[in-house]
Motif scaffolding. Structure first.
Motif, mmCIF file in Angstrom:
data_model
loop_
_atom_site.group_PDB
_atom_site.id
_atom_site.type_symbol
_atom_site.label_atom_id
_atom_site.label_comp_id
_atom_site.label_asym_id
_atom_site.label_seq_id
_atom_site.Cartn_x
_atom_site.Cartn_y
_atom_site.Cartn_z
ATOM 1 N N GLU A 239 9.652 0.189 -0.299
ATOM 2 C CA GLU A 239 10.132 0.664 1.010
ATOM 3 C C GLU A 239 8.954 1.081 1.892
ATOM 4 O OE1 GLU A 239 12.730 3.941 0.413
ATOM 5 O OE2 GLU A 239 14.248 2.807 -0.689
ATOM 6 N N LEU A 240 8.065 1.895 1.317
ATOM 7 C CA LEU A 240 6.948 2.430 2.090
ATOM 8 C C LEU A 240 5.933 1.351 2.436
ATOM 9 C CD1 LEU A 240 6.490 5.726 0.066
ATOM 10 C CD2 LEU A 240 7.289 5.547 2.432
ATOM 11 N N ALA A 241 5.699 0.409 1.504
ATOM 12 C CA ALA A 241 4.760 -0.674 1.778
ATOM 13 C C ALA A 241 5.269 -1.552 2.923
ATOM 14 C CB ALA A 241 4.556 -1.513 0.518
ATOM 15 N N GLU A 242 6.574 -1.838 2.912
ATOM 16 C CA GLU A 242 7.132 -2.647 3.996
ATOM 17 C C GLU A 242 6.999 -1.932 5.337
ATOM 18 O OE1 GLU A 242 11.192 -5.136 5.140
ATOM 19 O OE2 GLU A 242 11.129 -3.924 3.310
ATOM 20 N N GLN A 243 7.301 -0.654 5.345
ATOM 21 C CA GLN A 243 7.161 0.120 6.578
ATOM 22 C C GLN A 243 5.711 0.100 7.058
ATOM 23 O OE1 GLN A 243 8.680 4.157 6.244
ATOM 24 N NE2 GLN A 243 7.211 4.891 7.745
ATOM 25 N N HIS A 244 4.794 0.293 6.134
ATOM 26 C CA HIS A 244 3.366 0.307 6.443
ATOM 27 C C HIS A 244 2.915 -1.030 7.043
ATOM 28 C CE1 HIS A 244 -0.752 1.880 5.623
ATOM 29 N NE2 HIS A 244 -1.048 0.601 5.470
ATOM 30 N N LEU A 245 3.360 -2.122 6.422
ATOM 31 C CA LEU A 245 2.944 -3.448 6.882
ATOM 32 C C LEU A 245 3.558 -3.810 8.230
ATOM 33 C CD1 LEU A 245 3.182 -5.302 3.453
ATOM 34 C CD2 LEU A 245 1.075 -4.745 4.709
ATOM 35 N N ARG A 246 4.813 -3.435 8.438
ATOM 36 C CA ARG A 246 5.468 -3.742 9.717
ATOM 37 C C ARG A 246 4.801 -2.989 10.860
ATOM 38 N NH1 ARG A 246 9.539 -7.035 9.135
ATOM 39 N NH2 ARG A 246 10.744 -7.117 7.185
ATOM 40 N N GLU A 247 4.421 -1.764 10.598
ATOM 41 C CA GLU A 247 3.760 -0.982 11.643
ATOM 42 C C GLU A 247 2.438 -1.622 12.060
ATOM 43 O OE1 GLU A 247 3.390 2.859 9.909
ATOM 44 O OE2 GLU A 247 5.464 3.466 10.371
ATOM 45 N N ARG A 248 1.828 -2.387 11.138
ATOM 46 C CA ARG A 248 0.526 -2.991 11.410
ATOM 47 C C ARG A 248 0.625 -4.486 11.684
ATOM 48 N NH1 ARG A 248 0.503 1.372 8.902
ATOM 49 N NH2 ARG A 248 -1.215 2.876 8.988
ATOM 50 N N GLY A 249 1.855 -5.010 11.707
ATOM 51 C CA GLY A 249 2.070 -6.399 12.068
ATOM 52 C C GLY A 249 1.488 -7.406 11.102
ATOM 53 N N LYS A 250 1.457 -7.083 9.825
ATOM 54 C CA LYS A 250 0.868 -7.987 8.829
ATOM 55 C C LYS A 250 1.957 -8.902 8.271
ATOM 56 C CE LYS A 250 -2.976 -5.003 7.504
ATOM 57 N NZ LYS A 250 -3.771 -4.458 6.379
ATOM 58 N N GLU A 251 2.303 -9.909 9.049
ATOM 59 C CA GLU A 251 3.408 -10.796 8.700
ATOM 60 C C GLU A 251 3.136 -11.601 7.430
ATOM 61 O OE1 GLU A 251 6.281 -10.711 10.121
ATOM 62 O OE2 GLU A 251 5.617 -9.211 11.565
ATOM 63 N N CYS A 310 4.546 -4.554 -8.816
ATOM 64 C CA CYS A 310 4.796 -4.469 -7.367
ATOM 65 C C CYS A 310 3.648 -3.765 -6.674
ATOM 66 C CB CYS A 310 6.106 -3.715 -7.105
ATOM 67 S SG CYS A 310 7.589 -4.581 -7.631
ATOM 68 N N GLY A 311 3.180 -2.701 -7.293
ATOM 69 C CA GLY A 311 2.080 -1.956 -6.700
ATOM 70 C C GLY A 311 0.738 -2.641 -6.864
ATOM 71 N N LEU A 312 0.487 -3.176 -8.057
ATOM 72 C CA LEU A 312 -0.806 -3.809 -8.325
ATOM 73 C C LEU A 312 -1.075 -4.965 -7.372
ATOM 74 C CD1 LEU A 312 -0.754 -3.861 -12.245
ATOM 75 C CD2 LEU A 312 -2.264 -2.498 -10.782
ATOM 76 N N ARG A 313 -0.017 -5.689 -7.020
ATOM 77 C CA ARG A 313 -0.200 -6.862 -6.170
ATOM 78 C C ARG A 313 -0.228 -6.504 -4.683
ATOM 79 N NH1 ARG A 313 3.988 -11.077 -9.216
ATOM 80 N NH2 ARG A 313 3.026 -10.938 -11.265
ATOM 81 N N LEU A 314 0.465 -5.438 -4.314
ATOM 82 C CA LEU A 314 0.606 -5.140 -2.891
ATOM 83 C C LEU A 314 -0.350 -4.063 -2.377
ATOM 84 C CD1 LEU A 314 4.494 -5.253 -2.601
ATOM 85 C CD2 LEU A 314 2.870 -6.863 -1.582
ATOM 86 N N PHE A 315 -0.678 -3.092 -3.203
ATOM 87 C CA PHE A 315 -1.496 -1.991 -2.696
ATOM 88 C C PHE A 315 -2.827 -2.464 -2.109
ATOM 89 C CE2 PHE A 315 -4.343 1.653 -2.902
ATOM 90 C CZ PHE A 315 -3.558 2.636 -2.310
ATOM 91 N N PRO A 316 -3.511 -3.437 -2.735
ATOM 92 C CA PRO A 316 -4.783 -3.893 -2.144
ATOM 93 C C PRO A 316 -4.628 -4.519 -0.765
ATOM 94 C CG PRO A 316 -4.625 -4.554 -4.449
ATOM 95 C CD PRO A 316 -3.276 -4.058 -4.051
ATOM 96 N N GLN A 317 -3.396 -4.861 -0.369
ATOM 97 C CA GLN A 317 -3.158 -5.488 0.935
ATOM 98 C C GLN A 317 -2.815 -4.470 2.023
ATOM 99 O OE1 GLN A 317 -3.675 -8.796 1.004
ATOM 100 N NE2 GLN A 317 -4.053 -8.668 -1.209
ATOM 101 N N LEU A 318 -2.744 -3.196 1.667
ATOM 102 C CA LEU A 318 -2.254 -2.204 2.625
ATOM 103 C C LEU A 318 -3.352 -1.606 3.500
ATOM 104 C CD1 LEU A 318 0.397 -0.288 0.462
ATOM 105 C CD2 LEU A 318 0.687 -2.312 1.927
ATOM 106 N N GLY A 319 -4.609 -1.817 3.147
ATOM 107 C CA GLY A 319 -5.690 -1.325 3.990
ATOM 108 C C GLY A 319 -6.091 0.107 3.682
ATOM 109 N N LEU A 320 -7.103 0.556 4.386
ATOM 110 C CA LEU A 320 -7.711 1.857 4.120
ATOM 111 C C LEU A 320 -6.745 3.017 4.374
ATOM 112 C CD1 LEU A 320 -10.373 3.119 3.220
ATOM 113 C CD2 LEU A 320 -11.032 3.270 5.635
ATOM 114 N N ALA A 321 -5.848 2.863 5.324
ATOM 115 C CA ALA A 321 -4.925 3.955 5.645
ATOM 116 C C ALA A 321 -4.095 4.354 4.425
ATOM 117 C CB ALA A 321 -4.007 3.548 6.787
ATOM 118 N N ALA A 322 -3.770 3.395 3.555
ATOM 119 C CA ALA A 322 -2.965 3.691 2.376
ATOM 120 C C ALA A 322 -3.763 4.420 1.301
ATOM 121 C CB ALA A 322 -2.386 2.406 1.797
#
Length: 347
Positions: A239-251, A310-322
């Motif tokens: 949920e939080l990763a999707e929110q984070h990515l949408r806010e940053r437009g990382k389609e 889910c976390g191992l694959r996605l967290f590296p894509q969230l950027g420094l803010a995460a």
């Protein structure tokens, strides 16, 4: 049991404070008391809130989705109810009937018991006692000291003990980077006197033998409980990763997230399918077959691996803010990693 959005928001509003203070807040703890979440596996005649295992695991998942430490504490605290049938009815009433009653303890055999008149003298140190700062009872495993210490070939005799808060010292050594508010500290007992009636054995049922929950084997019981927490944390992280990515437009990354969500949904469905079948089997046959025990264990480990993935694959894509520790997505990621390190969730 359903949680309203208002209840979820009230608990999550405590998350930052709980992590900073290293224990659950009185407000969040009172919610657990009011809903009798620590008593989900306590027989109704002991002022319990007896719940079927499949329903309880879904509650654990939802609690962990709300907040990782909150979910872990509910799960561990409720799990103490599994000890009810190994206690006499008198001791069960003493341990469980208080509205605030909750057990903390350890399954590790890191204590010793010396037989004395009327009971035992116990000493030891036990790690990872989640809920240590609000527990009303402590349980631990000890090895009985043999009268003839020269007989090294003698089989170890285990004694499981029940202690009151005044008999233990809490050593605040829970320094992990996740699940910080679980107060999973060590406890120490030094020559504590434990009356004979304040001991029990998992080989001897003393009460409430007709309760279906207590016929479910302990290992799959514990594994399914922890798997529920892992899945709840993965739910929240997604949920939080999707929110984070949408806010940053990382389609582009959102497409990868959707793949993880679908994989995770399939695994959850498979997990609950086997869990529900295992519960039906206990109801029909009074026990689990070895084959079903293997199936449920496999699904628990797979659910945890998929959750962590889910976390191992996605967290590296969230950027420094995460990477900021005070963000919800960072805290949830750390909690997920910590929960999935439990031995029962690893192959």
């Amino acid at each position: 049991m359903r949680f309203t959005q208002q209840e979820i928001d009230l608990i999550r509003a405590q998350s930052s404070r709980m992590e900073q203070e290293g224990e659950i807040t009185p407000e969040a703890l009172q919610y657990i008391y009011d809903k009798k979440l620590f008593h989900l596996f306590v027989a109704d005649d002991l002022a319990g809130n007896m719940t079927s295992l499949p329903e309880a695991i879904r509650i654990f998942q939802e609690c962990a989705r709300i907040d990782g430490s909150f979910g872990w504490l509910v799960t561990i605290g409720a799990g103490g109810g599994y000890f009810v049938p190994f206690m006499t009815e008198e001791i069960g009433r003493k341990v469980f009937t208080d509205p605030h009653a909750v057990i903390a303890g350890s399954g590790a055999v890191t204590g010793t018991a010396r037989k004395v008149e009327g009971g035992y003298r116990v000493s030891g140190r036990w790690k990872y006692c989640s809920g240590s700062t609000h527990a009303t009872t402590f349980t631990a495993n000890t090895v009985l000291e043999q009268a003839d210490s020269a007989d090294s070939g003698a089989e170890r005799q285990l004694v499981t003990i029940i202690m009151e808060p005044g008999q233990v010292e809490i050593i605040k050594d829970w320094n992990t980077f996740g699940l910080k508010a679980t107060a999973s500290h060590s406890m120490v007992a030094t020559e504590a006197f434990i009356p004979e009636e304040m001991t029990f054995s998992f080989d001897e049922l003393r009460s409430h033998q007709d309760e279906l929950l207590y016929r479910y084997p302990f290992l799959p019981f514990a594994q399914t409980s922890f798997a529920g927490v892992a899945m709840g944390l993965a739910d929240r992280f997604l949920e939080l990763a999707e929110q984070h990515l949408r806010e940053r437009g990382k389609e582009q990354v959102l497409a990868a997230l959707e793949d993880r969500k679908q994989e995770f949904a399939r695994q959850k469905e498979a997990f609950y399918l086997v869990l529900d079948k295992s519960w039906e089997e206990v109801g029909l046959k009074g026990k689990l077959s070895p084959e079903m025990e293997q199936r449920i264990s496999f699904e628990c480990v797979t659910a945890a691996r998929t959750s962590l993935g889910c976390g191992l694959r996605l967290f590296p894509q969230l950027g420094l803010a995460a990477c900021m520790e005070d963000t919800d997505v960072n805290r949830t990621w750390r909690d997920l990693q910590t929960a999935c390190q439990h031995a029962l969730l690893r192959e």
